[in-house]
Motif scaffolding. Structure first.
Motif, PDB file in Angstrom:
ATOM      1  N   ASP A   1      -9.734   6.948  12.375  1.00  0.00           N
ATOM      2  CA  ASP A   1     -10.604   6.143  13.222  1.00  0.00           C
ATOM      3  C   ASP A   1     -10.538   4.658  12.867  1.00  0.00           C
ATOM      4  O   ASP A   1     -10.726   3.800  13.722  1.00  0.00           O
ATOM      5  CB  ASP A   1     -12.055   6.623  13.099  1.00  0.00           C
ATOM      6  N   VAL A   2     -10.321   4.362  11.588  1.00  0.00           N
ATOM      7  CA  VAL A   2     -10.249   2.965  11.159  1.00  0.00           C
ATOM      8  C   VAL A   2      -8.989   2.783  10.332  1.00  0.00           C
ATOM      9  O   VAL A   2      -8.395   3.742   9.834  1.00  0.00           O
ATOM     10  CB  VAL A   2     -11.486   2.550  10.326  1.00  0.00           C
ATOM     11  N   ALA A   3      -8.583   1.517  10.186  1.00  0.00           N
ATOM     12  CA  ALA A   3      -7.372   1.218   9.429  1.00  0.00           C
ATOM     13  C   ALA A   3      -7.524   1.644   7.974  1.00  0.00           C
ATOM     14  O   ALA A   3      -8.583   1.466   7.365  1.00  0.00           O
ATOM     15  CB  ALA A   3      -7.078  -0.278   9.509  1.00  0.00           C
ATOM     16  N   TYR A   4      -6.442   2.209   7.420  1.00  0.00           N
ATOM     17  CA  TYR A   4      -6.408   2.631   6.019  1.00  0.00           C
ATOM     18  C   TYR A   4      -5.063   2.208   5.446  1.00  0.00           C
ATOM     19  O   TYR A   4      -4.120   1.940   6.184  1.00  0.00           O
ATOM     20  CB  TYR A   4      -6.603   4.146   5.907  1.00  0.00           C
ATOM     21  N   SER A   5      -5.002   2.185   4.093  1.00  0.00           N
ATOM     22  CA  SER A   5      -3.855   1.609   3.399  1.00  0.00           C
ATOM     23  C   SER A   5      -3.746   0.131   3.771  1.00  0.00           C
ATOM     24  O   SER A   5      -2.820  -0.327   4.438  1.00  0.00           O
ATOM     25  CB  SER A   5      -2.561   2.359   3.738  1.00  0.00           C
ATOM     26  N   THR A   6      -4.741  -0.595   3.307  1.00  0.00           N
ATOM     27  CA  THR A   6      -4.866  -2.033   3.565  1.00  0.00           C
ATOM     28  C   THR A   6      -5.211  -2.739   2.253  1.00  0.00           C
ATOM     29  O   THR A   6      -5.731  -2.125   1.322  1.00  0.00           O
ATOM     30  CB  THR A   6      -5.986  -2.325   4.577  1.00  0.00           C
ATOM     31  N   LEU A   7      -4.968  -4.034   2.188  1.00  0.00           N
ATOM     32  CA  LEU A   7      -5.377  -4.811   1.023  1.00  0.00           C
ATOM     33  C   LEU A   7      -6.873  -5.097   1.086  1.00  0.00           C
ATOM     34  O   LEU A   7      -7.433  -5.331   2.163  1.00  0.00           O
ATOM     35  CB  LEU A   7      -4.598  -6.122   0.956  1.00  0.00           C
ATOM     36  N   THR A   8      -7.500  -5.048  -0.072  1.00  0.00           N
ATOM     37  CA  THR A   8      -8.948  -5.238  -0.164  1.00  0.00           C
ATOM     38  C   THR A   8      -9.349  -6.413  -1.039  1.00  0.00           C
ATOM     39  O   THR A   8     -10.480  -6.893  -0.948  1.00  0.00           O
ATOM     40  CB  THR A   8      -9.614  -3.973  -0.731  1.00  0.00           C
TER      41      THR A   8
ATOM     42  N   GLY B   1      -5.727   2.498  -3.723  1.00  0.00           N
ATOM     43  CA  GLY B   1      -5.597   2.611  -5.162  1.00  0.00           C
ATOM     44  C   GLY B   1      -4.492   1.840  -5.838  1.00  0.00           C
ATOM     45  O   GLY B   1      -4.286   2.003  -7.044  1.00  0.00           O
ATOM     46  N   LEU B   2      -3.758   0.997  -5.107  1.00  0.00           N
ATOM     47  CA  LEU B   2      -2.653   0.271  -5.724  1.00  0.00           C
ATOM     48  C   LEU B   2      -3.067  -1.159  -6.107  1.00  0.00           C
ATOM     49  O   LEU B   2      -3.856  -1.793  -5.415  1.00  0.00           O
ATOM     50  CB  LEU B   2      -1.454   0.197  -4.778  1.00  0.00           C
ATOM     51  N   ILE B   3      -2.510  -1.618  -7.230  1.00  0.00           N
ATOM     52  CA  ILE B   3      -2.643  -3.014  -7.645  1.00  0.00           C
ATOM     53  C   ILE B   3      -1.239  -3.543  -7.890  1.00  0.00           C
ATOM     54  O   ILE B   3      -0.412  -2.882  -8.530  1.00  0.00           O
ATOM     55  CB  ILE B   3      -3.493  -3.158  -8.922  1.00  0.00           C
TER      56      ILE B   3
ATOM     57  N   THR C   1       0.849  -1.187   0.000  1.00  0.00           N
ATOM     58  CA  THR C   1       0.000   0.000   0.000  1.00  0.00           C
ATOM     59  C   THR C   1       0.884   1.236   0.000  1.00  0.00           C
ATOM     60  O   THR C   1       2.117   1.148  -0.008  1.00  0.00           O
ATOM     61  CB  THR C   1      -0.926   0.017   1.228  1.00  0.00           C
ATOM     62  N   THR C   2       0.265   2.401   0.073  1.00  0.00           N
ATOM     63  CA  THR C   2       1.027   3.650   0.136  1.00  0.00           C
ATOM     64  C   THR C   2       1.500   3.969   1.543  1.00  0.00           C
ATOM     65  O   THR C   2       2.201   4.956   1.753  1.00  0.00           O
ATOM     66  CB  THR C   2       0.180   4.826  -0.396  1.00  0.00           C
ATOM     67  N   GLY C   3       1.099   3.162   2.517  1.00  0.00           N
ATOM     68  CA  GLY C   3       1.508   3.391   3.899  1.00  0.00           C
ATOM     69  C   GLY C   3       0.363   3.904   4.740  1.00  0.00           C
ATOM     70  O   GLY C   3      -0.525   4.612   4.249  1.00  0.00           O
ATOM     71  N   GLY C   4       0.337   3.539   6.009  1.00  0.00           N
ATOM     72  CA  GLY C   4      -0.788   3.884   6.876  1.00  0.00           C
ATOM     73  C   GLY C   4      -0.838   5.348   7.247  1.00  0.00           C
ATOM     74  O   GLY C   4       0.177   6.051   7.246  1.00  0.00           O
ATOM     75  N   ILE C   5      -2.035   5.829   7.552  1.00  0.00           N
ATOM     76  CA  ILE C   5      -2.223   7.182   8.073  1.00  0.00           C
ATOM     77  C   ILE C   5      -3.126   7.079   9.298  1.00  0.00           C
ATOM     78  O   ILE C   5      -3.876   6.116   9.455  1.00  0.00           O
ATOM     79  CB  ILE C   5      -2.849   8.125   7.030  1.00  0.00           C
TER      80      ILE C   5
END
Length: 563
Positions: free
Chosen positions: A242-249, A268-270, A235-239
């Motif tokens: 309130d909830v986890a972001y920059s995670t695999l979906t 937005g990364l693949i 991912t681009t790295g966490g920020i």
């Protein structure tokens, strides 16, 4: 003061009784009632009431009459919340995911918003009959917010599923045992970031191999007992938030090659790996940036082909972003350009026809017969509702939709799968008709209070244009037994036919049957059924459909009933 628990950004409300200004209701987690202006509260969250409350209506004309809306549906009380009724109709389940197994009949699994993971037979028809049997056809596998489900195709009792933020289990449905399998970071390392709906994927090449996605990709060779990281941060790295972001979906391994894996992230990364995670390459060039990658789907027909759907509604971007790559993601081509302005949640290939794609959006489901160049809506009976996931059961040729608001929907796609380029240019095409077992009970009426027992079949046909169709059911001698007028649509049509014939041809039909019967058979005497209809007898007939001067026909066989 520990009166009330809730997430302020999500839900929480206060209502004051129109009958008594000292009576206050506070709804969130749980629901409370105060009779003294908030000095003291009573918990009125009944045992058949969910805990997460979003709506509360107080009857202005009747004190103590409440209607409560929560993550479990609708509850109604007439005694100020002392007792509640639960309203289960219509079905309003909010499914994040849907999966199927290969049992006969196959089972449908789904993860629900705040209502856990459930499983039940695909043959179940919605109704209240189970109230008398005491056995609801669907059963709960897990609580919390139900997430993705993977079923071992060697033993469907082994199920992998979990709840929010990456809490996953391996469950043995036969003995009820479950094991927590979520990998943990090493001491001193940064904790993994798990998406609310953490993706998992069970390898089709080896059902002992399970993949899980945090901000990294994890792989287990032993059914989740042990995991190893097979990537750095994808991912681009966490920020902070309130909830986890920059995670695999989304995770999908190519059905054609072990170790060819595609993953997408919420920022937005693949990425792709062709060697089981030893090396990775970002393949987002040419795609809209910073979108939520709602799905990556490797083709089962061509090794280098992969589909991707992006979702931008979190940025107030409601475009339908759908792409295909035929070179492992080196270059991308936009498809689905005629999709409406609805964020896309899922894209799946058909299991038999490489040109057919299915898409679920925030407002419905769509199908393409030309690899995404154009799409058509699934509109028959399906409500305009978000479709968050879909799956095709290959053996039964059925598609199951997991909707976020109207539960599961199922449909036969066997005729869709046959719609190739040659068929689509035909003015009209009638699909093969299943044989029907003859019954002397057709048209019978048990008593004056019951309806007649009538057979029903669907005659499936494709028309290149809409218009008025004439359907004739004929013998091999050309005797027309039934004439039906039908207003057809452009595309697939299903005409319901009750296997009856016109009363005024009954004598001619009886004569025909006796002419073609075998010598050792008894004379055939057609009898009018209790409902005043005559029905087709054993034999083979032609169903011919004519639209605008163009005709097509198929045979239908009425078989002798054999015990």
């Amino acid at each position: 003061d520990h009166v009330y628990n809730s997430y302020g950004y999500y839900f929480g409300l206060i209502r004051v009784s129109p009958h008594n200004p000292e009576k206050i209701y506070v709804a969130g987690v749980p629901i409370l009632r105060s009779e003294d202006g908030g000095k003291t509260f009573k918990n009125i969250n009944g045992d058949n009431v969910h805990v997460d409350h979003h709506a509360l209506w107080l009857n202005p004309d009747r004190d103590k009459h409440l209607i409560l809306g929560n993550d479990g549906g609708i509850n109604i009380s007439y005694d100020d919340g002392e007792k509640w009724m639960k309203c289960n109709s219509p079905a309003v389940g909010q499914f994040y995911t849907v999966a199927v197994d290969n049992e006969k009949p196959y089972n449908i699994y789904g993860g629900l918003q705040d209502n856990g993971v459930w499983v039940g037979s695909s043959k179940y028809r919605s109704g209240t009959r189970w109230h008398s049997s005491g056995s609801y056809p669907y059963s709960s596998l897990l609580g919390g917010d139900g997430m993705q489900v993977a079923i071992d195709n060697r033993n469907s009792n082994v199920v992998y599923t979990g709840f929010q933020f990456g809490n996953y289990y391996r469950i043995n449905r036969k003995n009820g045992k479950r094991k927590y399998i979520t990998p943990k970071h090493e001491l001193g390392e940064r904790p993994y970031r798990w998406n609310w709906q953490t993706p998992i994927h069970l390898s089709v090449h080896n059902q002992d191999i399970l993949y899980m996605g945090s901000n990294k990709l994890h792989r287990s060779f032993d059914k989740g007992d042990n995991f190893e990281e097979i990537s750095d941060d994808l991912t681009t790295g966490g920020i902070k938030g309130d909830v986890a972001y920059s995670t695999l979906t989304s995770i999908h391994e190519s059905p054609l090659k072990f170790g060819l894996i595609f993953v997408g992230s919420d920022d937005g990364l693949i990425h792709v790996t062709k060697d089981g995670g030893n090396t990775w390459k970002q393949i987002t060039k040419g795609l809209p940036q910073k979108m939520w990658v709602s799905r990556v789907q490797a083709s089962k027909f061509d090794e280098g082909t992969v589909y991707a759907s992006l979702n931008g509604y979190r940025w107030d971007d409601f475009n339908a972003y759908l792409y295909v790559s035929d070179d492992y993601g080196e270059t991308w081509k936009a498809i689905g350009k005629d999709l409406p302005l609805e964020p896309v949640n899922v894209v799946k290939e058909d299991t038999e026809n490489k040109n057919i794609l299915y898409v679920g959006t925030d407002h419905g489901a769509y199908v393409s017969l030309d690899r995404g160049a154009s799409f058509m809506a699934f509109v028959k009976d399906l409500p305009a509702v978000a479709v968050h996931d879909l799956v095709v059961q290959p053996r039964e040729k059925e598609i199951v939709l997991g909707t976020h608001g109207r539960s599961f929907w199922k449909a036969d796609i066997s005729h869709v799968q046959q719609m190739d380029a040659q068929l689509l240019v035909k003015p009209i095409h009638v699909f093969a008709l299943d044989a029907v077992r003859f019954s002397t009970r057709w048209g019978s009426i048990r008593n004056q209070y019951s309806k007649a027992y009538e057979p029903k079949i669907n005659i499936p046909f494709y028309s290149v244009s809409s218009g008025n169709a004439t359907i004739e059911v004929k013998t091999d001698k050309g005797l027309v037994l039934k004439n039906i007028l039908h207003k057809c649509d452009k595309g697939l049509n299903y005409l319901e036919y009750d296997l009856s014939i016109e009363n005024d041809v009954a004598k001619k039909y009886e004569k025909y049957l006796n002419e073609v019967k075998k010598e050792d058979e008894k004379e055939i005497n057609l009898e009018k059924a209790d409902n005043e209809k005559y029905y087709l007898y054993k034999g083979t007939y032609s169903v011919e459909i004519t639209i605008d001067g163009n005709s097509a026909a198929e045979k239908i066989k009425i078989e002798e009933y054999k015990r």
